[in-house]
Write a protein that holds these residues in place. Structure first.
Motif, PDB file in Angstrom:
ATOM      1  N   ASP A 193      23.289  22.737 129.531  1.00 32.72           N
ATOM      2  CA  ASP A 193      24.386  22.058 130.227  1.00 32.72           C
ATOM      3  C   ASP A 193      25.512  21.699 129.271  1.00 32.72           C
ATOM      4  N   SER A 194      25.152  21.169 128.098  1.00 32.09           N
ATOM      5  CA  SER A 194      26.176  20.800 127.118  1.00 32.09           C
ATOM      6  C   SER A 194      26.923  22.027 126.633  1.00 32.09           C
ATOM      7  N   LEU A 195      26.201  23.115 126.439  1.00 26.78           N
ATOM      8  CA  LEU A 195      26.821  24.329 125.929  1.00 26.78           C
ATOM      9  C   LEU A 195      27.774  24.935 126.944  1.00 26.78           C
ATOM     10  N   HIS A 196      27.388  24.923 128.187  1.00 23.18           N
ATOM     11  CA  HIS A 196      28.199  25.553 129.220  1.00 23.18           C
ATOM     12  C   HIS A 196      29.397  24.705 129.622  1.00 23.18           C
ATOM     13  N   SER A 197      29.326  23.400 129.367  1.00 24.37           N
ATOM     14  CA  SER A 197      30.458  22.549 129.724  1.00 24.37           C
ATOM     15  C   SER A 197      31.669  22.842 128.842  1.00 24.37           C
ATOM     16  N   ARG A 198      31.401  23.223 127.594  1.00 24.81           N
ATOM     17  CA  ARG A 198      32.467  23.555 126.626  1.00 24.81           C
ATOM     18  C   ARG A 198      33.383  22.387 126.314  1.00 24.81           C
ATOM     19  N   ALA A 199      33.143  21.225 126.921  1.00 26.76           N
ATOM     20  CA  ALA A 199      34.022  20.085 126.647  1.00 26.76           C
ATOM     21  C   ALA A 199      33.938  19.669 125.193  1.00 26.76           C
ATOM     22  N   CYS A 200      32.782  19.939 124.584  1.00 26.93           N
ATOM     23  CA  CYS A 200      32.579  19.492 123.211  1.00 26.93           C
ATOM     24  C   CYS A 200      33.430  20.254 122.217  1.00 26.93           C
ATOM     25  N   THR A 201      34.066  21.349 122.630  1.00 24.11           N
ATOM     26  CA  THR A 201      34.816  22.162 121.663  1.00 24.11           C
ATOM     27  C   THR A 201      36.255  21.687 121.485  1.00 24.11           C
ATOM     28  N   VAL A 202      36.686  20.677 122.268  1.00 26.07           N
ATOM     29  CA  VAL A 202      38.080  20.264 122.190  1.00 26.07           C
ATOM     30  C   VAL A 202      38.191  18.801 121.761  1.00 26.07           C
ATOM     31  N   ALA A 203      37.336  18.390 120.860  1.00 23.26           N
ATOM     32  CA  ALA A 203      37.379  17.014 120.375  1.00 23.26           C
ATOM     33  C   ALA A 203      38.713  16.730 119.697  1.00 23.26           C
ATOM     34  N   PRO A 204      39.249  15.515 119.851  1.00 18.28           N
ATOM     35  CA  PRO A 204      40.532  15.172 119.236  1.00 18.28           C
ATOM     36  C   PRO A 204      40.421  15.115 117.715  1.00 18.28           C
ATOM     37  N   ARG A 205      41.573  15.078 117.097  1.00 17.79           N
ATOM     38  CA  ARG A 205      41.655  15.154 115.639  1.00 17.79           C
ATOM     39  C   ARG A 205      40.886  14.023 114.958  1.00 17.79           C
ATOM     40  N   HIS A 206      40.956  12.806 115.484  1.00 16.76           N
ATOM     41  CA  HIS A 206      40.310  11.687 114.791  1.00 16.76           C
ATOM     42  C   HIS A 206      38.784  11.823 114.794  1.00 16.76           C
ATOM     43  N   VAL A 207      38.221  12.461 115.827  1.00 14.72           N
ATOM     44  CA  VAL A 207      36.775  12.713 115.837  1.00 14.72           C
ATOM     45  C   VAL A 207      36.421  13.739 114.781  1.00 14.72           C
ATOM     46  N   ARG A 208      37.204  14.805 114.693  1.00 16.29           N
ATOM     47  CA  ARG A 208      36.926  15.852 113.703  1.00 16.29           C
ATOM     48  C   ARG A 208      37.132  15.346 112.274  1.00 16.29           C
ATOM     49  N   LEU A 209      38.089  14.444 112.088  1.00 15.41           N
ATOM     50  CA  LEU A 209      38.299  13.859 110.760  1.00 15.41           C
ATOM     51  C   LEU A 209      37.070  13.072 110.307  1.00 15.41           C
ATOM     52  N   VAL A 210      36.507  12.300 111.232  1.00 18.19           N
ATOM     53  CA  VAL A 210      35.324  11.504 110.890  1.00 18.19           C
ATOM     54  C   VAL A 210      34.125  12.408 110.644  1.00 18.19           C
ATOM     55  N   GLU A 211      33.977  13.464 111.420  1.00 18.70           N
ATOM     56  CA  GLU A 211      32.874  14.405 111.189  1.00 18.70           C
ATOM     57  C   GLU A 211      32.968  15.030 109.794  1.00 18.70           C
ATOM     58  N   THR A 212      34.162  15.393 109.399  1.00 24.13           N
ATOM     59  CA  THR A 212      34.355  15.953 108.059  1.00 24.13           C
ATOM     60  C   THR A 212      34.064  14.900 106.996  1.00 24.13           C
ATOM     61  N   PHE A 213      34.517  13.682 107.212  1.00 24.65           N
ATOM     62  CA  PHE A 213      34.260  12.602 106.264  1.00 24.65           C
ATOM     63  C   PHE A 213      32.755  12.384 106.096  1.00 24.65           C
ATOM     64  N   ILE A 214      32.032  12.400 107.196  1.00 25.19           N
ATOM     65  CA  ILE A 214      30.584  12.200 107.144  1.00 25.19           C
ATOM     66  C   ILE A 214      29.908  13.335 106.377  1.00 25.19           C
ATOM     67  N   GLU A 215      30.300  14.559 106.643  1.00 25.65           N
ATOM     68  CA  GLU A 215      29.712  15.699 105.935  1.00 25.65           C
ATOM     69  C   GLU A 215      29.936  15.580 104.434  1.00 25.65           C
ATOM     70  N   ASP A 216      31.117  15.099 104.033  1.00 24.59           N
ATOM     71  CA  ASP A 216      31.467  15.013 102.609  1.00 24.59           C
ATOM     72  C   ASP A 216      30.860  13.795 101.920  1.00 24.59           C
ATOM     73  N   HIS A 217      30.540  12.750 102.675  1.00 28.31           N
ATOM     74  CA  HIS A 217      30.107  11.489 102.053  1.00 28.31           C
ATOM     75  C   HIS A 217      28.772  10.982 102.609  1.00 28.31           C
ATOM     76  N   ALA A 218      27.948  11.876 103.139  1.00 25.79           N
ATOM     77  CA  ALA A 218      26.708  11.447 103.789  1.00 25.79           C
ATOM     78  C   ALA A 218      25.772  10.710 102.843  1.00 25.79           C
ATOM     79  N   ALA A 219      25.839  11.007 101.548  1.00 23.34           N
ATOM     80  CA  ALA A 219      24.955  10.353 100.576  1.00 23.34           C
ATOM     81  C   ALA A 219      25.489   8.986 100.140  1.00 23.34           C
ATOM     82  N   ASP A 220      26.720   8.676 100.491  1.00 27.37           N
ATOM     83  CA  ASP A 220      27.330   7.413 100.076  1.00 27.37           C
ATOM     84  C   ASP A 220      26.997   6.297 101.075  1.00 27.37           C
TER      85      ASP A 220
END
Length: 326
Positions: free
Chosen positions: A210-237
Motif C-alpha cells: 500500500d505504501s509503495l503504490h501510494s507513491r506519496a512518499c516520493t514527494v517529501a518536502p525539502r525540510h524532510v529530506r534535509l533532516v534525512e540527510t542530516f541523520i544519515e551523516d550524523h547518526a553516530a553523534d
C-alpha cells in the motif's frame, strides 16, 4: 509445461548425486542448513542442481528426483522464490500452505519457519535474493528506511497481478546462458537484476504494498529530506530533536507534520531506524570478540533490553542471532 528432463542453466552445473547426505550438504551451500528426508524408508534421491551467483541474486534449477521432505531452518538473510516447471510441491511457511505447480510459485520470507514436500518429478526454477539488497531497493523506492521486516504473501501466481515477474526470471536466465557463450556485458546483467527486484516489489503482495503504490512518499518536502540527510551523516553523534529542527530550517511543528504526512513516522523514530540498521551492518561485519552491547553503545543505544526488542521487531531476529551469522 516443460518436463523434468529439461535442465536450465546447464552450463553452470553444481552437482548431480544419488546420495542423500551429499545432496543435502551441497544444496545447503547455496541456501541454508536443512533436513532432507526421502519419504520412502531407505529411499534414495536422484538429485541435481545448476546454479549461478550474480551480484544480488542466485539463479538455479534443481530436482531431487524422489519424493522428499525438506525442512530448512529460517532463511535469515535471503528470500527464496520457487516455481515448479515439472511436478508439484507442498510448501508450508508462516502458518500458510500452498500447493505449488507450474502456474503457481512461492516466495519464502527470511523470518518464517518452512517445511516442503517435493514430488519425485518436481523440478523448479529458484531465485535467491539477498535480503539486504531487496530491503535496500524497497527503501530507495519508498524514500525512507523500513520500520519492520519485508514479508511477502506465500503464493506467487504465474498469471494475474505481477505476472511479468517470472518472464523477467526467464530473461535473466537466458542472458546468463548467452553470457557464457559470448561474454555478454556484466552491466546489462546488473540492470536486469535491478529490474527483477523492482518488478517483484511492485507486482507481488507484501506488507509495504500500500505504501509503495501510494507513491506519496516520493514527494517529501525539502525540510524532510534535509533532516534525512542530516541523520544519515550524523547518526553516530548525540542528536536531539532540537538539532533536527535546526537542520530542517522550519519549526518543530512543521517538521513533525512533514514526517508524519510523507514518511508515516516521526523524526526521532526515523533516527532510531537508521541507527538500528547501522548496528545490523556492524554486527554482520564484526570481528571476533566484538559484543552486541559495544556495537549498540556505539550507535547510541544504552537501554539494552529495549534496544533488543526494537531490533527484533525491525529485523525479525535478535542482535545476538545476527552476530552469530557474521
Amino acid at each position: 509445461m516443460l518436463d523434468g528432463t529439461f535442465r536450465p542453466l546447464s552450463g553452470h552445473r553444481l552437482f548431480a548425486s544419488t546420495d542423500v547426505d551429499d545432496a543435502r550438504d551441497t544444496v545447503a551451500r547455496i541456501y541454508c542448513d536443512h533436513r532432507l528426508t526421502p519419504c520412502e524408508r531407505g529411499g534414495r534421491v536422484d538429485a541435481w542442481q545448476n546454479a549461478v551467483r550474480l551480484k544480488r541474486t542466485t539463479l538455479s534449477a534443481m530436482s531431487y528426483g524422489a519424493d522428499v521432505r525438506v525442512e530448512p531452518s529460517r532463511l535469515s538473510d535471503f528470500y527464496l522464490l520457487m516455481l515448479p516447471y515439472s511436478g508439484k510441491a507442498e510448501v508450508e511457511a508462516g502458518g500458510r500452505l500452498v500447493a505449488a505447480h507450474g502456474e503457481l510459485g512461492t516466495i519464502l520470507n527470511p523470518t518464517e519457519q518452512v517445511a516442503m514436500r517435493w514430488s519425485a518429478d518436481c523440478a523448479k526454477l529458484m531465485v535467491r535474493i539477498e535480503r539486504a539488497a531487496l530491503e535496500q531497493q524497497l527503501s530507495a523506492m519508498l524514500g525512507r528506511p523500513l520500520r519492520e521486516p519485508l514479508n511477502f504473501r506465500l503464493a506467487i501466481p504465474k498469471d494475474g497481478p505481477g505476472a511479468n515477474w517470472w518472464p523477467f526470471v526467464q530473461l535473466l536466465i537466458s542472458h546468463v546462458e548467452h553470457q557464457g557463450r559470448s561474454g555478454a556485458n556484466a552491466v546489462s546483467l546488473e540492470l536486469l537484476e535491478t529490474a527483477l527486484l523492482t518488478s517483484l516489489l511492485e507486482g507481488q503482495v507484501h506488507n509495504y504494498s500500500d505504501s509503495l503504490h501510494s507513491r506519496a512518499c516520493t514527494v517529501a518536502p525539502r525540510h524532510v529530506r534535509l533532516v534525512e540527510t542530516f541523520i544519515e551523516d550524523h547518526a553516530a553523534d548525540p542528536i536531539g530533536i532540537e538539532d533536527l529542527v535546526k537542520a530542517s530550517g522550519v519549526s518543530g511543528r512543521a517538521l513533525f507534520d512533514g514526517f508524519r504526512r510523507f514518511r508515516d513516522t516521526s523524526p526521532m523514530a526515523h533516527l532510531r531506524t537508521v541507527r538500528l540498521r547501522r548496528v545490523r551492518d556492524d554486527l554482520l561485519s564484526a570481528s571476533e570478540g566484538v559484543t552486541v552491547s559495544a556495537v549498540a553503545s556505539r550507535w547510541g543505544f544504552f537501554e539494552f533490553g529495549r534496544f533488543a526488542g526494537q531490533y527484533r521487531q525491525l529485523f525479525g531476529e535478535t542482535p545476538s542471532q545476527t552476530l552469530r551469522r557474521r
